[in-house]
Write an enzyme that holds these catalytic residues in place. Structure first.
Site, PDB file in Angstrom:
ATOM      1  N   HIS A  58      -4.819  26.828  51.372  1.00  0.00           N
ATOM      2  CA  HIS A  58      -3.991  26.022  52.270  1.00  0.00           C
ATOM      3  C   HIS A  58      -4.201  24.532  52.003  1.00  0.00           C
ATOM      4  O   HIS A  58      -3.228  23.775  51.839  1.00  0.00           O
ATOM      5  CB  HIS A  58      -4.359  26.368  53.718  1.00  0.00           C
ATOM      6  CG  HIS A  58      -3.696  25.521  54.755  1.00  0.00           C
ATOM      7  ND1 HIS A  58      -2.679  25.993  55.562  1.00  0.00           N
ATOM      8  CD2 HIS A  58      -3.901  24.234  55.144  1.00  0.00           C
ATOM      9  CE1 HIS A  58      -2.289  25.032  56.388  1.00  0.00           C
ATOM     10  NE2 HIS A  58      -3.030  23.951  56.152  1.00  0.00           N
ATOM     11  N   GLU A  59      -5.465  24.103  51.963  1.00  0.00           N
ATOM     12  CA  GLU A  59      -5.742  22.670  51.809  1.00  0.00           C
ATOM     13  C   GLU A  59      -5.304  22.151  50.439  1.00  0.00           C
ATOM     14  O   GLU A  59      -4.709  21.078  50.330  1.00  0.00           O
ATOM     15  CB  GLU A  59      -7.232  22.385  52.037  1.00  0.00           C
ATOM     16  CG  GLU A  59      -7.731  22.711  53.431  1.00  0.00           C
ATOM     17  CD  GLU A  59      -6.919  22.071  54.548  1.00  0.00           C
ATOM     18  OE1 GLU A  59      -6.271  21.031  54.310  1.00  0.00           O
ATOM     19  OE2 GLU A  59      -6.908  22.612  55.661  1.00  0.00           O
ATOM     20  N   HIS A  78      -1.626  21.463  50.328  1.00  0.00           N
ATOM     21  CA  HIS A  78      -1.160  20.191  50.893  1.00  0.00           C
ATOM     22  C   HIS A  78      -1.056  19.151  49.774  1.00  0.00           C
ATOM     23  O   HIS A  78      -0.133  18.326  49.756  1.00  0.00           O
ATOM     24  CB  HIS A  78      -2.114  19.698  51.980  1.00  0.00           C
ATOM     25  CG  HIS A  78      -1.840  20.266  53.337  1.00  0.00           C
ATOM     26  ND1 HIS A  78      -0.594  20.233  53.927  1.00  0.00           N
ATOM     27  CD2 HIS A  78      -2.660  20.884  54.231  1.00  0.00           C
ATOM     28  CE1 HIS A  78      -0.651  20.803  55.123  1.00  0.00           C
ATOM     29  NE2 HIS A  78      -1.893  21.214  55.329  1.00  0.00           N
ATOM     30  N   GLU A  95       3.364  22.286  56.654  1.00  0.00           N
ATOM     31  CA  GLU A  95       2.262  23.150  57.095  1.00  0.00           C
ATOM     32  C   GLU A  95       2.502  24.602  56.671  1.00  0.00           C
ATOM     33  O   GLU A  95       1.576  25.302  56.241  1.00  0.00           O
ATOM     34  CB  GLU A  95       2.116  23.047  58.612  1.00  0.00           C
ATOM     35  CG  GLU A  95       0.817  23.601  59.160  1.00  0.00           C
ATOM     36  CD  GLU A  95      -0.408  22.835  58.706  1.00  0.00           C
ATOM     37  OE1 GLU A  95      -1.486  23.467  58.604  1.00  0.00           O
ATOM     38  OE2 GLU A  95      -0.306  21.617  58.434  1.00  0.00           O
ATOM     39  N   HIS A 133       1.884  22.500  63.267  1.00  0.00           N
ATOM     40  CA  HIS A 133       1.139  23.756  63.183  1.00  0.00           C
ATOM     41  C   HIS A 133       1.868  24.884  63.917  1.00  0.00           C
ATOM     42  O   HIS A 133       1.718  26.055  63.565  1.00  0.00           O
ATOM     43  CB  HIS A 133      -0.268  23.589  63.767  1.00  0.00           C
ATOM     44  CG  HIS A 133      -1.171  22.755  62.922  1.00  0.00           C
ATOM     45  ND1 HIS A 133      -1.333  21.402  63.127  1.00  0.00           N
ATOM     46  CD2 HIS A 133      -1.951  23.073  61.851  1.00  0.00           C
ATOM     47  CE1 HIS A 133      -2.187  20.920  62.231  1.00  0.00           C
ATOM     48  NE2 HIS A 133      -2.572  21.910  61.448  1.00  0.00           N
TER      49      HIS A 133
END
Length: 367
Positions: free
Chosen positions: A262-263, A266, A286, A350
């Protein structure tokens, strides 16, 4: 060390100095004089390359190719120094591990003199991922947690500092066996973060054909143990890095596989789509990270964290064993959206991420 402008391999010479700078002693890797009769090679670089490719294939490597043209060197590690070529052959080993085989070939006879593998792997035990392979390299008498096969990705220890401008301290180990699966030692979270970055890199490259976050073959880096009981993780474009807190009581690090994917994603979104983190574009930003984080989890096929449509189910950020988000029905968390509706862009990204997350789930599994 060089001779006639050529690198000398295996002919290291180390001068030991006192605190004042005075020479105290000298260590030499070889007692032989570093000299050769002629620096003109009898065989062409292409001949050395063919020999190196044959050596790599004999070792069982697949998809082999020379990284660059062979370079002329002086080989002094075994016996009398000789003129040689060094060829770096990239490929894939039998178990799927990337290979970067350095082959030293006699420049006059074409005979292989030596070979060594630059891509080394240690083993580690993470809290979330269990026993895994992690990229590491030799650094003096120790091992450094650095993945040379994946853009040079490194993982650093912030030691609970809240200073987000710090890179942190590198992780070193004596036996190349990292972590113990428990948060009681700092290496455990590093294993999970390092492994998560590796799996994300591999997913990008092998599934999407993308060479790193920016597509340029350069890795971001990871930082673990940020803050004190910090219950979050984040991507930062300024440092081009992922940062992970240790969660409640510093016992639940946010370094699970889907969070790592996920990170990093980004960073991918920032490098490609430039979706602002607000309004409906924030929800898409997101969701893109959730989707790729989930895809990485499925890709890794890790028995300790098999693929699913739950986000952050391993980190227990809610304290009751429930995941952070659900992709099959996002509204199960009481806040996220299953479908688009007017005004949805006014809510937290989110929660609005649920729309695209649900779309991804339906595409993957059917309605």
């Amino acid at each position: 060390r060089t001779y006639a402008g050529l690198p000398v391999l295996g002919g290291d010479l180390i001068v030991h100095e006192s605190a004042s700078g005075a020479s105290r002693s000298v260590d030499k890797a070889t007692d032989a004089d570093i000299e050769v009769t002629d620096t003109s090679a009898a065989i062409a670089p292409s001949g050395a390359e063919r020999s190196a490719l044959s050596a790599a294939q004999a070792a069982g490597d697949r998809k082999t190719g020379a990284e660059d043209a062979p370079r002329k060197v002086i080989w002094a590690a075994t016996g009398k120094p000789v003129l040689a070529y060094e060829t770096v052959v990239t490929g894939v080993r039998k178990d799927g591990t990337p290979s970067k085989l350095h082959v030293i070939t006699d420049a006059d006879s074409g005979r292989k003199l030596y070979e060594f593998q630059a891509v080394q792997n240690g083993t580690g035990t993470g809290q979330h991922n269990g026993k895994v392979t992690v990229g590491s390299v030799r650094s003096g008498s120790q091992w450094l947690l650095k993945d040379s096969a994946r853009g040079g990705h490194r993982t650093y220890n912030l030691k609970h500092s809240w200073d987000e401008t710090k890179k942190g301290s590198a992780f070193y180990d004596a036996d190349n066996v990292w972590g113990n699966g428990k948060p009681t030692i700092a290496q455990t979270a590093a294993v999970d973060a390092h492994y998560g970055a590796a799996m994300t890199w591999d997913y990008y490259k092998k599934v999407l054909g993308r060479n790193g976050i920016k597509g340029n073959g350069k890795a971001a880096y990871s930082r673990v143990h940020f803050g004190d009981a910090y219950e979050n993780a984040f991507w930062d474009d300024d440092c081009f890095c992922m940062t992970y807190g240790d969660g409640a009581g510093n016992k639940k690090p946010l370094t699970s596989l889907d969070v790592a994917g996920h990170e990093m994603s980004h960073g991918l979104t920032s490098a490609t789509a430039n979706l602002e983190y607000s309004g409906e574009s924030g929800g898409l930003n997101e969701a893109t990270s959730d989707i790729f984080g989930t895809a990485v989890e499925f890709y890794a096929k890790n028995a300790k964290d098999p693929g699913d449509y739950l986000i952050g189910e391993k980190i227990d950020i809610n304290g009751d064993g429930t995941p952070l988000r659900y992709m099959d029905k996002p509204s199960k968390d009481g806040l996220s959206y299953d479908y688009w509706k007017s005004g949805v862009g006014n809510d937290d990204p989110h929660f609005t991420s649920g729309i695209a997350n649900h779309f991804f789930y339906l595409l993957s599994e059917g309605s």
